[in-house]
Design an enzyme around this catalytic site. Structure first.
Site, short mmCIF file in Angstrom:
data_model
loop_
_atom_site.label_atom_id
_atom_site.label_comp_id
_atom_site.label_asym_id
_atom_site.label_seq_id
_atom_site.Cartn_x
_atom_site.Cartn_y
_atom_site.Cartn_z
N ASN A 192 3.01 -7.60 -16.51
CA ASN A 192 2.12 -7.76 -15.41
C ASN A 192 2.81 -7.08 -13.96
O ASN A 192 1.76 -6.90 -13.09
CB ASN A 192 1.35 -8.88 -15.22
CG ASN A 192 2.04 -10.11 -14.78
OD1 ASN A 192 3.13 -10.26 -15.29
ND2 ASN A 192 1.60 -10.86 -13.76
N HIS A 193 4.09 -7.26 -13.79
CA HIS A 193 4.44 -6.71 -12.45
C HIS A 193 4.87 -5.14 -12.60
O HIS A 193 5.41 -4.66 -11.78
CB HIS A 193 5.73 -7.68 -12.19
CG HIS A 193 5.35 -8.95 -11.56
ND1 HIS A 193 5.33 -8.74 -9.95
CD2 HIS A 193 4.81 -10.08 -11.95
CE1 HIS A 193 4.91 -10.12 -9.71
NE2 HIS A 193 4.67 -10.89 -11.08
N ASP A 219 0.46 3.16 8.05
CA ASP A 219 1.80 3.78 9.30
C ASP A 219 2.37 4.75 7.93
O ASP A 219 3.70 4.46 7.78
CB ASP A 219 2.53 2.54 9.59
CG ASP A 219 3.63 3.10 10.42
OD1 ASP A 219 4.74 2.36 10.45
OD2 ASP A 219 3.70 4.33 10.88
N ASP A 239 4.24 7.16 8.93
CA ASP A 239 5.34 8.10 9.24
C ASP A 239 6.49 6.85 9.44
O ASP A 239 7.60 7.09 10.10
CB ASP A 239 5.23 8.91 10.38
CG ASP A 239 4.55 8.21 11.60
OD1 ASP A 239 4.30 8.91 12.57
OD2 ASP A 239 4.37 7.05 11.32
N GLU A 251 5.57 -6.59 15.64
CA GLU A 251 5.49 -7.60 16.67
C GLU A 251 4.31 -8.30 16.59
O GLU A 251 4.44 -9.67 16.69
CB GLU A 251 5.44 -6.71 18.02
CG GLU A 251 5.41 -7.96 19.34
CD GLU A 251 6.43 -7.53 20.33
OE1 GLU A 251 7.19 -6.43 20.25
OE2 GLU A 251 6.54 -8.38 21.05
#
Lengths: 774, 156
Positions: free
Chosen positions: A271-272, A696, A698, A747
């Site tokens: 399943n992984h 994100d 890039d 952050e």
């Protein structure tokens, strides 16, 4: 009976006549009387020594056995904690999967300029670049690279080179890794869904269970049992990746041996072996970290390879090996016939590719009128050609009508309707039972199909072929055996079934089998039998939860098909840990994880406590405390026994519940965030990180404020967290530190990492959670 | 009144210990877990004591024990203090009785001899585990240190 020593008898009673009936009883009686004094007076002498020694031994044995039993008890609890949290996490994942799917689907619309990682991840069918298999030849390998330089077709020297390299922490260069993956994909395409093996030409077959990226365990197995070869055949029963840190190395080795010995090396899908699970459980991250430039391409290949892995192995027509288990619907003949590669992920519910029918639409009934404003029927689909390849678009049903509009219109309309596009209604947050678990994604019978600008109701079609196929595979990969008879949805995991001994019996009988070997569950001894010996669970990742938590094992079958088990345990430290140390370490780790869970549900828990504590005295009874925990966390754990580790008692014996949370705190100082938003962030931090990482593209660590806003709105809506646009805007603005429209999400998320105050080296913890009103 | 509350507490404790091993949530536990359960309730039965107890509560050799039988039997055990705990002092004296030469520690061979030949002998596995746990880097068992380390405080 031997003759008693003369010395004894001459002291106490008449001389021994060797009849065997000397007055031992009287001796014993007197010994008992004197013994008590002997202990205190420390008398010497043979008699006292003998008897005292015996009694002392019994005492010490009793004491020690009890000590060990107590340790065992603690180990058991610790185990329960780990397992509960693990499965609850998987449940969360499954719940979020529909969100991920939707996110991934729709994100391309937000930016919609050509194919990107997202569309590549989603719809692998047509991609001209990737079908050019010779692309890896273009990759330059620098002279400075000292790792293995594979040559295809592979030979033993290549696999040896890989073994040595990985033992020395080297990484295989992308150029070779890619070629390896392409070759593997080619090979797997030729394989059937179910592999049939025979023991007639070989001595023994070795079957291994979950490895989960533990290279050490794999190397230990190879060391103990021998490397894969024509004489040493292996079956690896799935879950090669995720959780462990060396998934890439594990899978490279397995594939290399597969290419080298395709007739003796056999891999089952677990399943992984599923790209959505990989997003959450670490494989995706590992690949991107180790292969910054070519990671995307590799992940794409892995998606295909995983779905091309065979789902079952049968030995001598008698032994069935699958990763998870079976259900009462499992039909091996049907399973052999389906196109297994179509089930890319258990977490991507199958959609109709026919016309406008989309089961998911039925959930949007409430907002139907609104969405038709922004949408047009099928004609709009062809207009979306400019966004990615046409075949991609056509396969996306239902949602894509809105999508084409969404690319131009404001995000708000798509978000409000999209929140209902997940197969499950977002109003309930609780993990079980989830109506949209992979086991049963559809609950509604009538579809509202848009036609021109109105709606018509059509009866839902009966489960289509590829839904049956999908369920067959998901059951094989996700099910767990249980002792009770019958077959029920596996609510604990959120996918597959629980199958009882009767289900096993029936299946084995139907197909003339005698044994089912599966993996999927961690077992303390590395293996376990159940269903009267008809089911074997084999698990090969030792120390899975924690150092010393469990052994790993593999099973060998010879021609007589009698299983023999071999256990092992990889130990990171060279000194052998005592049971006490191991249990303590594991317990500590489990309790930390549990405390983090408590902290991440703080608001809900406090609300629950306050309900019991109307006068706000700060304490509730132990039963009430246990009840609140049970109902909020939905973890089936022995709360009373764990209580001393989690909270303090007030002087009157009641629980001082605020003390549950005092050891924990946020990572960085928290930004100004509404409490329920904060809690969501604590709970789903890892998943949100994945989503941001997807956005994100890039890998700059930054996303735009607009992207953030949109994502956050979708996410909250999906989870049913009541949040208004204003709050989101405020949040975005507050974390846009540079005021340049971009957000450093790493952050931001750092604030929502739960930190154990007692071991925090960082003393700059400002703004305790207590300041917020829940 | 106090008596009733007390027995309610006792019942609660017994149930909690029992539940931890009731994997199928049907009020039964495997007979092999009984020892662990009884130990966890603060008792120190010998192997014989355990055998006798099991004989009384086992469901006709099914290998399972039902809470209905366990609860009253265990309550009686607790209320009558049937398998009393071994105090640290007594334990220490037991070790001292084995330490013939009065050297304040035992050699592994000595301990092994007693544990595997006397009383209710250990299996090899039990012995190995004990030696790993108790022997220090000099391969000696300094029982005075060991005893205080390994006495578990009862759960509150």
């Amino acid at each position: 009976m031997k003759k008693c020593s003369k010395v004894i008898h001459s002291r106490i009673v008449s001389p021994c006549n060797g009849s065997g009936k000397c007055r031992v009883s009287r001796v014993k009686f007197m010994a008992r009387v004197v013994f008590k004094h002997a202990f205190h007076l420390n008398l010497k002498g043979n008699l006292w020594d003998c008897v005292a020694a015996m009694k002392a031994a019994v005492l010490i044995q009793r004491w020690y056995r009890r000590y060990i039993a107590r340790l065992e008890m603690r180990r058991r609890y610790t185990w329960n904690i780990f397992q509960s949290i693990e499965y609850a996490g998987e449940q969360d994942q499954l719940q979020l999967s529909s969100f991920f799917s939707f996110m991934l689907d729709n994100f391309t619309q937000l930016n919609g300029n050509g194919p990107d990682l997202i569309s590549q991840l989603l719809d692998p069918l047509v991609d001209p670049w990737l079908d050019r298999e010779t692309c890896y030849n273009q990759i330059h390998v620098p002279e400075s690279y000292t790792g293995p330089r594979l040559s295809f077709p592979l030979s033993v020297s290549d696999t040896s080179a890989l073994l040595s390299a990985f033992k020395e922490q080297q990484t295989l260069h992308a150029r070779y890794a890619l070629q390896l993956l392409y070759e593997t994909k080619k090979l797997l395409k030729q394989m059937p869904n179910i592999i049939h093996l025979s023991t007639s030409y070989i001595k023994d077959i070795t079957i291994c269970g979950d490895l989960h990226g533990r290279l050490d365990d794999l190397l230990l197995i190879f060391y103990k049992n021998g490397l894969p070869s024509a004489d040493t055949p292996y079956v690896f029963n799935g879950d090669f990746v995720d959780r462990g840190k060396k998934s890439m190395e594990v899978v490279i080795l397995l594939f290399a041996y597969l290419l080298l010995y395709p007739d003796s090396m056999h891999l089952n899908r677990g399943n992984h072996e599923d790209h959505i699970m990989n997003l959450r459980y670490g494989f995706t991250k590992e690949v991107m970290q180790k292969y910054k430039t070519h990671g995307h391409e590799m992940l794409k290949l892995f998606q295909d390879i995983f779905s091309l892995l065979p789902v079952a192995t049968v030995i001598d027509g008698k032994i069935l090996i699958v990763h998870g288990g079976i259900s009462d619907q499992t039909d091996l003949d049907f399973l052999s016939s389906i196109e297994r590669h179509k089930v890319k992920s258990a977490l991507r519910f199958p959609r109709h590719s026919v016309g406008q029918l989309d089961i998911g639409q039925s959930c949007r009934q409430a907002k139907r009128t609104r969405s038709t404003d922004a949408s047009r029927p099928s004609s709009s689909r062809s207009q979306s050609k400019n966004q990615g390849t046409p075949s991609l678009r056509n396969r996306r049903c239902g949602l894509s009508r809105k999508d084409s509009a969404a690319s131009n219109s404001s995000s708000s309309s798509s978000s409000s309707s999209s929140s209902l596009c997940s197969p499950r209604t977002p109003s309930c947050l609780s993990p079980r039972p989830c109506p949209s678990s992979p086991g049963m994604p559809y609950t509604i019978n009538v579809l509202q199909v848009p036609f021109l600008d109105s709606l018509s109701s059509v009866p839902a079609p009966s489960p289509a072929q590829h839904e049956r196929e999908w369920k067959q595979i998901v059951d094989i990969l996700w099910s767990d055996p249980k002792t009770q008879e019958g077959c029920s949805p596996n609510t604990f995991r959120g996918g597959g079934c629980y199958f009882g001994p009767d289900v096993t019996q029936r299946l084995l009988l139907r197909h003339g089998l005698q044994l089912l070997i599966r993996s999927h569950e961690c077992k303390q001894e590395g293996y376990e039998l159940c269903h009267g010996g008809q089911v074997i669970t084999i698990f090969s990742a030792s120390n899975y939860y924690e150092e010393g938590s469990n052994r790993g094992a593999y099973v060998k079958l010879g021609r007589e098909l009698v299983p023999r088990f071999y256990q092992y345990q990889v130990s990171r430290s060279t000194r052998k840990l005592t049971l006490t140390q191991r249990v303590r370490a594991a317990e500590g780790s489990a309790l930390r994880a549990l405390k983090e869970k408590l902290f991440a549900h703080r608001c809900e828990l406090m609300a629950g406590f306050l309900q019991c504590d109307q006068n706000n005295t700060g304490s509730v009874s132990v039963s009430e405390w246990a009840q609140v925990l049970e109902s909020v966390l939905r973890l089936d754990l022995p709360w009373r026994t764990l209580r001393p580790h989690l909270t303090r008692l007030a002087p009157d014996g009641s629980v001082d519940y605020p003390s549950c949370f005092e050891d924990m705190g946020p990572g960085n100082p928290l930004p100004q965030v509404a409490p329920n938003l904060a809690e969501t962030l604590f709970r789903y931090r890892t998943d949100i990180e994945i989503i941001f990482n997807i956005i994100d593209k890039d890998h700059s660590g930054l996303i735009s404020a607009e992207e953030f806003r949109h994502t956050w709105r979708l996410f909250s809506a999906h989870l049913g967290v009541d949040i208004n646009d204003r709050a989101i805007d405020d949040l975005a603005r507050s974390i846009d530190f540079n005021k340049d429209g971009s957000i450093d999400f790493t952050e931001f998320l750092e604030a929502f990492r739960v930190v154990h105050k007692l071991d925090s080296k960082d003393q700059h913890l400002s703004g305790k959670m207590d300041g917020e009103k829940c | 009144m106090a008596g009733r509350k007390q027995s309610a507490d006792v019942h609660q404790k017994i149930r909690a210990a029992f539940d931890a091993f009731d994997y199928e949530a049907n009020s039964t536990v495997d007979v092999r877990e009984i020892g662990t359960i009884i130990y966890s309730l603060g008792c120190f039965p010998s192997q014989k004591d355990l055998h006798d107890f099991i004989a009384k509560v086992e469901e006709d050799h099914t290998g399972y024990i039902h809470l209905d039988k366990f609860l009253p039997a265990m309550t009686k055990v607790l209320q009558e203090h049937k398998f009393p705990p071994i105090s640290e002092d007594l334990l220490l004296q037991a070790f001292e009785a084995l330490d013939k030469e009065k050297k304040d520690y035992l050699d592994p061979e000595e301990l092994t001899k007693y544990m595997t030949q006397e009383g209710e002998p250990f299996t090899q596995e039990e012995m190995e585990e004990m030696l790993t746990a108790l022997a220090d880097h000099r391969n000696q068992i300094h029982y005075k240190d060991v005893v205080s380390q390994m006495t578990i405080k009862p759960d509150k």
